[in-house]
Design a protein around this motif. Sequence first.
Motif, mmCIF file in Angstrom:
data_model
loop_
_atom_site.group_PDB
_atom_site.id
_atom_site.type_symbol
_atom_site.label_atom_id
_atom_site.label_comp_id
_atom_site.label_asym_id
_atom_site.label_seq_id
_atom_site.Cartn_x
_atom_site.Cartn_y
_atom_site.Cartn_z
ATOM 1 N N GLU A 177 0.809 -1.222 0.000
ATOM 2 C CA GLU A 177 0.000 0.000 0.000
ATOM 3 C C GLU A 177 0.842 1.273 0.000
ATOM 4 O O GLU A 177 0.407 2.299 -0.553
ATOM 5 C CB GLU A 177 -0.930 0.021 1.219
ATOM 6 C CG GLU A 177 -2.045 -1.019 1.161
ATOM 7 C CD GLU A 177 -2.871 -1.027 2.435
ATOM 8 O OE1 GLU A 177 -2.503 -0.302 3.393
ATOM 9 O OE2 GLU A 177 -3.876 -1.767 2.479
ATOM 10 N N ASN A 178 2.026 1.245 0.582
ATOM 11 C CA ASN A 178 2.765 2.480 0.837
ATOM 12 C C ASN A 178 4.087 2.610 0.103
ATOM 13 O O ASN A 178 4.695 3.677 0.149
ATOM 14 C CB ASN A 178 3.036 2.617 2.349
ATOM 15 C CG ASN A 178 1.752 2.675 3.166
ATOM 16 O OD1 ASN A 178 0.994 3.618 3.086
ATOM 17 N ND2 ASN A 178 1.507 1.636 3.955
ATOM 18 N N ASN A 179 4.537 1.565 -0.575
ATOM 19 C CA ASN A 179 5.849 1.644 -1.211
ATOM 20 C C ASN A 179 5.823 2.594 -2.409
ATOM 21 O O ASN A 179 4.929 2.521 -3.264
ATOM 22 C CB ASN A 179 6.284 0.242 -1.660
ATOM 23 C CG ASN A 179 7.680 0.235 -2.214
ATOM 24 O OD1 ASN A 179 7.878 0.246 -3.413
ATOM 25 N ND2 ASN A 179 8.677 0.235 -1.334
ATOM 26 N N LEU A 180 6.800 3.467 -2.499
ATOM 27 C CA LEU A 180 6.848 4.470 -3.566
ATOM 28 C C LEU A 180 7.088 3.832 -4.933
ATOM 29 O O LEU A 180 6.560 4.308 -5.946
ATOM 30 C CB LEU A 180 7.950 5.495 -3.263
ATOM 31 C CG LEU A 180 7.697 6.410 -2.050
ATOM 32 C CD1 LEU A 180 8.880 7.342 -1.844
ATOM 33 C CD2 LEU A 180 6.420 7.214 -2.244
ATOM 34 N N LYS A 181 7.897 2.777 -4.984
ATOM 35 C CA LYS A 181 8.164 2.104 -6.251
ATOM 36 C C LYS A 181 6.884 1.545 -6.836
ATOM 37 O O LYS A 181 6.631 1.669 -8.049
ATOM 38 C CB LYS A 181 9.187 0.983 -6.012
ATOM 39 C CG LYS A 181 9.445 0.085 -7.208
ATOM 40 C CD LYS A 181 10.033 0.834 -8.371
ATOM 41 C CE LYS A 181 10.361 -0.116 -9.514
ATOM 42 N NZ LYS A 181 10.794 0.597 -10.737
ATOM 43 N N LEU A 182 6.033 0.948 -6.009
ATOM 44 C CA LEU A 182 4.778 0.386 -6.505
ATOM 45 C C LEU A 182 3.819 1.487 -6.928
ATOM 46 O O LEU A 182 3.037 1.318 -7.871
ATOM 47 C CB LEU A 182 4.143 -0.496 -5.434
ATOM 48 C CG LEU A 182 4.962 -1.723 -5.009
ATOM 49 C CD1 LEU A 182 4.159 -2.603 -4.075
ATOM 50 C CD2 LEU A 182 5.411 -2.521 -6.229
ATOM 51 N N LYS A 183 3.848 2.638 -6.239
ATOM 52 C CA LYS A 183 3.019 3.758 -6.663
ATOM 53 C C LYS A 183 3.460 4.266 -8.033
ATOM 54 O O LYS A 183 2.633 4.636 -8.877
ATOM 55 C CB LYS A 183 3.089 4.883 -5.624
ATOM 56 C CG LYS A 183 2.392 4.538 -4.310
ATOM 57 C CD LYS A 183 2.458 5.695 -3.328
ATOM 58 C CE LYS A 183 1.733 5.345 -2.023
ATOM 59 N NZ LYS A 183 1.797 6.447 -1.037
ATOM 60 N N GLU A 202 2.716 4.153 -14.144
ATOM 61 C CA GLU A 202 3.152 3.631 -15.436
ATOM 62 C C GLU A 202 2.029 2.840 -16.104
ATOM 63 O O GLU A 202 1.835 2.920 -17.321
ATOM 64 C CB GLU A 202 4.382 2.742 -15.249
ATOM 65 C CG GLU A 202 5.659 3.481 -14.864
ATOM 66 C CD GLU A 202 6.257 4.242 -16.031
ATOM 67 O OE1 GLU A 202 5.775 4.076 -17.166
ATOM 68 O OE2 GLU A 202 7.210 5.013 -15.794
ATOM 69 N N VAL A 203 1.286 2.063 -15.320
ATOM 70 C CA VAL A 203 0.160 1.300 -15.867
ATOM 71 C C VAL A 203 -0.900 2.242 -16.422
ATOM 72 O O VAL A 203 -1.445 2.026 -17.524
ATOM 73 C CB VAL A 203 -0.435 0.370 -14.785
ATOM 74 C CG1 VAL A 203 -1.736 -0.260 -15.283
ATOM 75 C CG2 VAL A 203 0.559 -0.718 -14.408
ATOM 76 N N LEU A 212 9.409 -6.791 -3.727
ATOM 77 C CA LEU A 212 9.270 -6.032 -2.477
ATOM 78 C C LEU A 212 8.900 -6.962 -1.324
ATOM 79 O O LEU A 212 9.469 -6.867 -0.224
ATOM 80 C CB LEU A 212 8.207 -4.951 -2.648
ATOM 81 C CG LEU A 212 7.803 -4.214 -1.355
ATOM 82 C CD1 LEU A 212 8.962 -3.380 -0.837
ATOM 83 C CD2 LEU A 212 6.576 -3.347 -1.592
ATOM 84 N N LYS A 213 7.961 -7.864 -1.563
ATOM 85 C CA LYS A 213 7.542 -8.787 -0.508
ATOM 86 C C LYS A 213 8.703 -9.658 -0.044
ATOM 87 O O LYS A 213 8.901 -9.855 1.162
ATOM 88 C CB LYS A 213 6.401 -9.670 -1.019
ATOM 89 C CG LYS A 213 5.086 -8.934 -1.218
ATOM 90 C CD LYS A 213 4.032 -9.866 -1.783
ATOM 91 C CE LYS A 213 2.711 -9.161 -2.026
ATOM 92 N NZ LYS A 213 1.700 -10.063 -2.617
ATOM 93 N N ASP A 218 10.704 0.566 8.216
ATOM 94 C CA ASP A 218 9.887 1.778 8.385
ATOM 95 C C ASP A 218 9.841 2.587 7.093
ATOM 96 O O ASP A 218 8.773 3.080 6.685
ATOM 97 C CB ASP A 218 10.457 2.651 9.513
ATOM 98 C CG ASP A 218 10.290 2.014 10.888
ATOM 99 O OD1 ASP A 218 9.390 1.168 11.029
ATOM 100 O OD2 ASP A 218 11.056 2.359 11.800
ATOM 101 N N VAL A 219 10.991 2.722 6.435
ATOM 102 C CA VAL A 219 11.050 3.500 5.194
ATOM 103 C C VAL A 219 10.225 2.824 4.101
ATOM 104 O O VAL A 219 9.463 3.479 3.374
ATOM 105 C CB VAL A 219 12.520 3.671 4.746
ATOM 106 C CG1 VAL A 219 12.587 4.279 3.349
ATOM 107 C CG2 VAL A 219 13.275 4.557 5.728
ATOM 108 N N LEU A 220 10.352 1.505 3.973
ATOM 109 C CA LEU A 220 9.631 0.778 2.935
ATOM 110 C C LEU A 220 8.119 0.791 3.174
ATOM 111 O O LEU A 220 7.334 0.757 2.214
ATOM 112 C CB LEU A 220 10.127 -0.667 2.861
ATOM 113 C CG LEU A 220 11.558 -0.846 2.329
ATOM 114 C CD1 LEU A 220 11.990 -2.300 2.456
ATOM 115 C CD2 LEU A 220 11.658 -0.392 0.883
#
Length: 436
Positions: free
Chosen positions: A40-46, A51-52, A143-144, A221-223
């Motif tokens: 929910e919070n990772n910047l890379k996934l956002k 991109e999608v 990430l997981k 915490d950062v991730l």
Amino acid sequence: MRCWRVCSALGAVLLWAAMATAQGDTLRLTVEELLRMGMENNLKLKADTMEVQMAKDRRRSAAAERSPELTVSARAGYMGQPIVFEQGLTRPTYPDAPDWMQDYAVDFTQPIFHGGKIHYAVKRATIAQTIAELQAESDGDALKLGLMQHYLDLFSLYKQRDVLTRSIAESERRLEDIKRMKREGLITNNDVLRSELQLTNDRLQLDETENSIALVSHQIDVLLGLDEGLLIAPDTTLLARSYITGSYEEYLQQAYDGNPDIKMLAKETEMAEADVKIERAGYMPDIDLYVGDALARPITRTMEDKFSNTWNVGVNISYPLSSLYKNRDGVSEKKRNVLLRKNMEEQYKQEVRVGIRSAYIRHSEAVKQVDALRLSVKQAEENYRIMQNRYLSQLTTLTDLLDAENVRLEAELLLTTAQTRVIYTYYELQKACGNI
């Protein structure tokens, strides 16, 4: 009675606040919460989500090329004095003409056949959207697995902290016994110094472990987008869960069917094949249906200040003859790119096979090590107890006792390492199959 209820409620609130303050620097996370918050919070996934969305926009733009093109134009302005030459460029005359002109036009063009360029451009954009979605899935799996690595590192660090804390407490008690025995003249001061040195080393190692817990917690915490000062406490029940695996062949087949990276490489091969067809479409003519209507004044031939309306409908056919010699190298390049993509797909499948084999063997190895190390821990504890009793009875040296203690500590840490390896290799197998 009402006053008593109010006081009780206030007391409960204050007690809860005090407990929250005491535990405010530590957050206990289960694996499910860890992975959910990471997604929910990772910047890379956002960024992958954006991109999608961009890929979807490009697909819709490519599909819009199939729609007709409709142009409406209007023009009005001052018209200068026309000059008519009666003979060559001599004998100019100046006919009467209106000073203002107006032109209104509507043009409609519908693509009929463009050699497949539009069709394959839409197909290419659709494949690109799928690739973007698979990339987001792949980044989510990575990430997981990375979060699980940090999470399991915390298991080992907390276990090491517990072991060192217990060892320091026992060393302090043992140091008191050694000092007492020295006062009684049973041992020399050398044992006191060695015990103090061992205690100092354990305290330094404990401090280093505490710092490592803080650093790994900060990475998590950062991730997760949490307060960077929180200490993360793992769910210890994770070690008690069972991690049943299938056969190597089952994992390999699941990876071929579900691994997002394998799917992504296959889609890139499809995109390269679409590029070949788009390049070949340059050999084909373009056919468009057109319809137009124009309303203008004055009449251009007679210069009468009247409106004239004309319309036309027809088919426009164009064929770029230069494509016969310009597109040849382009088609050859696109074909080679298809072969390159297929080669990369096979290379990655080789890497997947190696990775699954390694994780599968390491998982089985760790499971066997856990069973063996549980027995080793019991043996090491019994050995330490015997050596401690023998030392206190002056039947052995302090060196033997410290060696027994180090063996016990190492056995406990090795057991925790093996337990975390069982979990990590299990999740590594799940990632390879796209099931994490």
